[in-house]
Design an enzyme around this catalytic site. Structure first.
Site, PDB file in Angstrom:
ATOM      1  N   ASP A 186       9.092   2.462   1.821  1.00 35.79           N
ATOM      2  CA  ASP A 186       7.940   3.232   2.271  1.00 35.79           C
ATOM      3  C   ASP A 186       7.785   2.981   3.771  1.00 35.79           C
ATOM      4  O   ASP A 186       7.323   1.926   4.197  1.00 35.79           O
ATOM      5  CB  ASP A 186       6.689   2.782   1.499  1.00 35.79           C
ATOM      6  CG  ASP A 186       5.433   3.531   1.922  1.00 35.79           C
ATOM      7  OD1 ASP A 186       5.427   4.128   3.015  1.00 35.79           O
ATOM      8  OD2 ASP A 186       4.452   3.518   1.157  1.00 35.79           O
ATOM      9  N   PHE A 205       0.851  -1.191   0.000  1.00 33.16           N
ATOM     10  CA  PHE A 205       0.000   0.000   0.000  1.00 33.16           C
ATOM     11  C   PHE A 205       0.882   1.235   0.000  1.00 33.16           C
ATOM     12  O   PHE A 205       1.731   1.403   0.876  1.00 33.16           O
ATOM     13  CB  PHE A 205      -0.938   0.027   1.213  1.00 33.16           C
ATOM     14  CG  PHE A 205      -1.925   1.160   1.133  1.00 33.16           C
ATOM     15  CD1 PHE A 205      -3.066   1.063   0.355  1.00 33.16           C
ATOM     16  CD2 PHE A 205      -1.687   2.356   1.798  1.00 33.16           C
ATOM     17  CE1 PHE A 205      -3.964   2.118   0.244  1.00 33.16           C
ATOM     18  CE2 PHE A 205      -2.583   3.423   1.693  1.00 33.16           C
ATOM     19  CZ  PHE A 205      -3.719   3.305   0.921  1.00 33.16           C
ATOM     20  N   LYS A 256       2.361   9.761   8.324  1.00 33.81           N
ATOM     21  CA  LYS A 256       1.574   9.369   9.492  1.00 33.81           C
ATOM     22  C   LYS A 256       2.040   9.915  10.846  1.00 33.81           C
ATOM     23  O   LYS A 256       1.662  11.013  11.220  1.00 33.81           O
ATOM     24  CB  LYS A 256       1.427   7.843   9.501  1.00 33.81           C
ATOM     25  CG  LYS A 256       0.552   7.371   8.327  1.00 33.81           C
ATOM     26  CD  LYS A 256      -0.035   6.002   8.505  1.00 33.81           C
ATOM     27  CE  LYS A 256      -1.170   5.749   7.528  1.00 33.81           C
ATOM     28  NZ  LYS A 256      -0.815   5.032   6.324  1.00 33.81           N
TER      29      LYS A 256
HETATM   30  C1  LIG Z   1      -1.135   5.275   4.906  1.00 28.95           C
HETATM   31  C2  LIG Z   1      -0.030   4.866   3.991  1.00 28.95           C
HETATM   32  C3  LIG Z   1       0.259   5.607   2.822  1.00 28.95           C
HETATM   33  C4  LIG Z   1      -0.597   6.759   2.367  1.00 28.95           C
HETATM   34  O1  LIG Z   1      -0.514   7.822   3.243  1.00 28.95           O
HETATM   35  P1  LIG Z   1      -1.580   9.034   3.095  1.00 28.95           P
HETATM   36  O2  LIG Z   1      -1.089  10.029   4.094  1.00 28.95           O
HETATM   37  O3  LIG Z   1      -2.927   8.467   3.412  1.00 28.95           O
HETATM   38  O4  LIG Z   1      -1.490   9.512   1.703  1.00 28.95           O
HETATM   39  C5  LIG Z   1       1.350   5.227   2.076  1.00 28.95           C
HETATM   40  N1  LIG Z   1       2.117   4.179   2.421  1.00 28.95           N
HETATM   41  C6  LIG Z   1       1.871   3.445   3.520  1.00 28.95           C
HETATM   42  C7  LIG Z   1       2.766   2.313   3.869  1.00 28.95           C
HETATM   43  C8  LIG Z   1       0.777   3.753   4.338  1.00 28.95           C
HETATM   44  O5  LIG Z   1       0.517   3.000   5.402  1.00 28.95           O
END
Ligand SMILES: *Cc1c(COP(=O)(O)O)cnc(C)c1O
Length: 397
Positions: A223, A138, A252
């Site tokens: 990520d 994700f 986050k």
């Molecule tokens: C939540 C998340 C995103 C997206 O972040 P947003 O602030 O909602 O755009 C990207 N990568 C990972 C691993 C995430 O958990």
């Protein structure tokens, strides 16, 4: 004024929020939030890994208020103190040499994708633009980030997707190696897959990706939007693996509840962008950076991350010890924990909520626990007690 009715009538229908079961939250403190009736909940969702220091931590609130009175916003035409200091601290605490500020995880990944494409063209091959990502990953919802996301359900209806993405199997090195061509510029993975179901990478897998990237001159991008900022018991999840990425992304938990994103890079990758290549109006806003500096103060305090690692281990051990009916597997790292069931986990999450515990359910089978990192052993025990009761009740239903 009916808040649920207003939200249903005037906010686009992108979140599954049935009015009958969706809470309306009014305030929070530490690991707790309260609903409109004054009922208290232990919050093990933490704004989806955002409120890592609990709700309204006084040190963060104070930093935000102080900065709000001084300067709310300028633009990136000018320097501000909170932004410059945050950049230095992120670099000093990580493998990166430079950072770029934006406002969310998806934006941070977009920046990484653009950087990787430019890097590929300059250092590898005029047409090196392809990025290999993992199935079940994700990376966000903007068009390139959602294309990078290896889950077809998020692509449906939005085709054509952005070109130049290929998907390999997570924790399977040869699956990645097989997709590398002269057109490849980068490999992008989460060290711990979050939204896909809480799957930590194997050390050999990440180390193998590092070797592949070194051999072919590709960027290794991690990520760390969810698993970064102390969630796993290290400031950055890659520290568990003895592997340093060329680029990593954060969001986050970094802003302690305010929106911020970071794309960090080292070595040649840190010098790829030149003026005009990328920008963000709000990126690195002084108030948000003041909040992030306060978050870093707390995360880097003596012994803090060690306590996260200990609590994570305690949580998993107690969770297994309960021998919950239908529990298939417990996975995770630090306080990023997934419990997979062969029964209806969504029903269990609903029962937990009724009993005063907020927990997130992924795909109907997995409960994802993201407690605040400041949670105590007693609060973990209280949460597990509720989970046990919910499990027993779900079994009877
Ligand atoms: C939540 C998340 C995103 C997206 O972040 P947003 O602030 O909602 O755009 C990207 N990568 C990972 C691993 C995430 O958990």
């Amino acid at each position: 004024m009916d808040i649920r009715e207003l939200a249903t009538n005037y906010i686009m229908n992108t979140y599954d929020r049935p009015p009958e079961t969706t809470l309306y939250l009014t305030h929070g403190r530490g690991p707790y939030v309260w609903d409109e009736h004054g009922k208290r909940y232990l919050d093990f969702v933490s704004g989806l890994a955002v409120n890592s220091l609990g709700h309204c931590h006084p040190h963060i609130v104070e930093a935000v208020c102080r900065q709000a009175k001084q300067l709310l916003h300028t633009s990136n035409l000018y320097y501000t103190e909170p932004q410059a200091i945050l950049a230095e601290r992120l670099v000093k605490h990580s493998c990166a040499d430079k950072v770029f500020f934006c406002n969310s995880g998806a934006e941070a990944n977009e920046a990484a994708i653009k950087l990787a494409r430019k890097f590929g063209k300059e250092y590898r091959h005029p047409d090196a633009h392809e990025i290999i990502t993992a199935v079940r990953s994700f990376h966000g919802r903007t068009l390139a980030a959602v294309t990078a996301t290896g889950q077809p359900k998020y692509h449906r209806g939005f085709e054509p997707m952005v070109s130049g993405f290929k998907y390999a199997e997570f924790n399977n090195l040869s699956s990645f190696a097989d997709l590398i061509t002269e057109k490849t510029c980068a490999i992008l993975v989460e060290p711990v897959q979050g939204e896909g179901g809480v799957y930590p990478a194997n050390a050999e897998f990440l180390q193998g990706l590092r070797s592949l990237c070194d051999r072919y001159g590709l960027l290794l991008i991690f990520d760390e939007v969810q698993c970064g900022m102390g969630r796993t018991g290290k400031l950055f999840a890659y520290e568990h693996y003895g592997v340093e990425p060329d680029v990593f992304t954060l969001a986050k938990a970094l802003g302690g509840g305010l929106p911020i994103g970071v794309m960090a890079a080292k070595g040649k990758a840190a010098e790829i962008f030149t003026p005009g290549d990328h920008a963000s109006t709000f990126g690195g806003n002084p108030v948000v950076c003041a909040a992030a500096n306060a978050v870093l103060d707390l995360l880097t305090a003596e012994g803090f991350l060690e306590s996260v690692a200990e609590l994570g281990a305690y949580f998993c051990w107690r969770l297994l010890e309960l021998k919950l009916p239908g529990l298939v597997e417990v996975r995770g790292l630090g306080l990023m924990i997934g419990a997979e069931f062969d029964g209806d986990a969504a029903c269990m999450a609903r029962l937990c909520q009724e009993k005063g515990l907020l927990v997130n359910c992924i795909g109907g089978k997995i409960l994802r626990f993201l407690p605040p990192l400041v949670v105590t052993q007693e609060e973990v025990d209280a949460a597990l007690m509720i989970l046990q009761e919910a499990c027993a009740q779900a079994g009877k239903a």
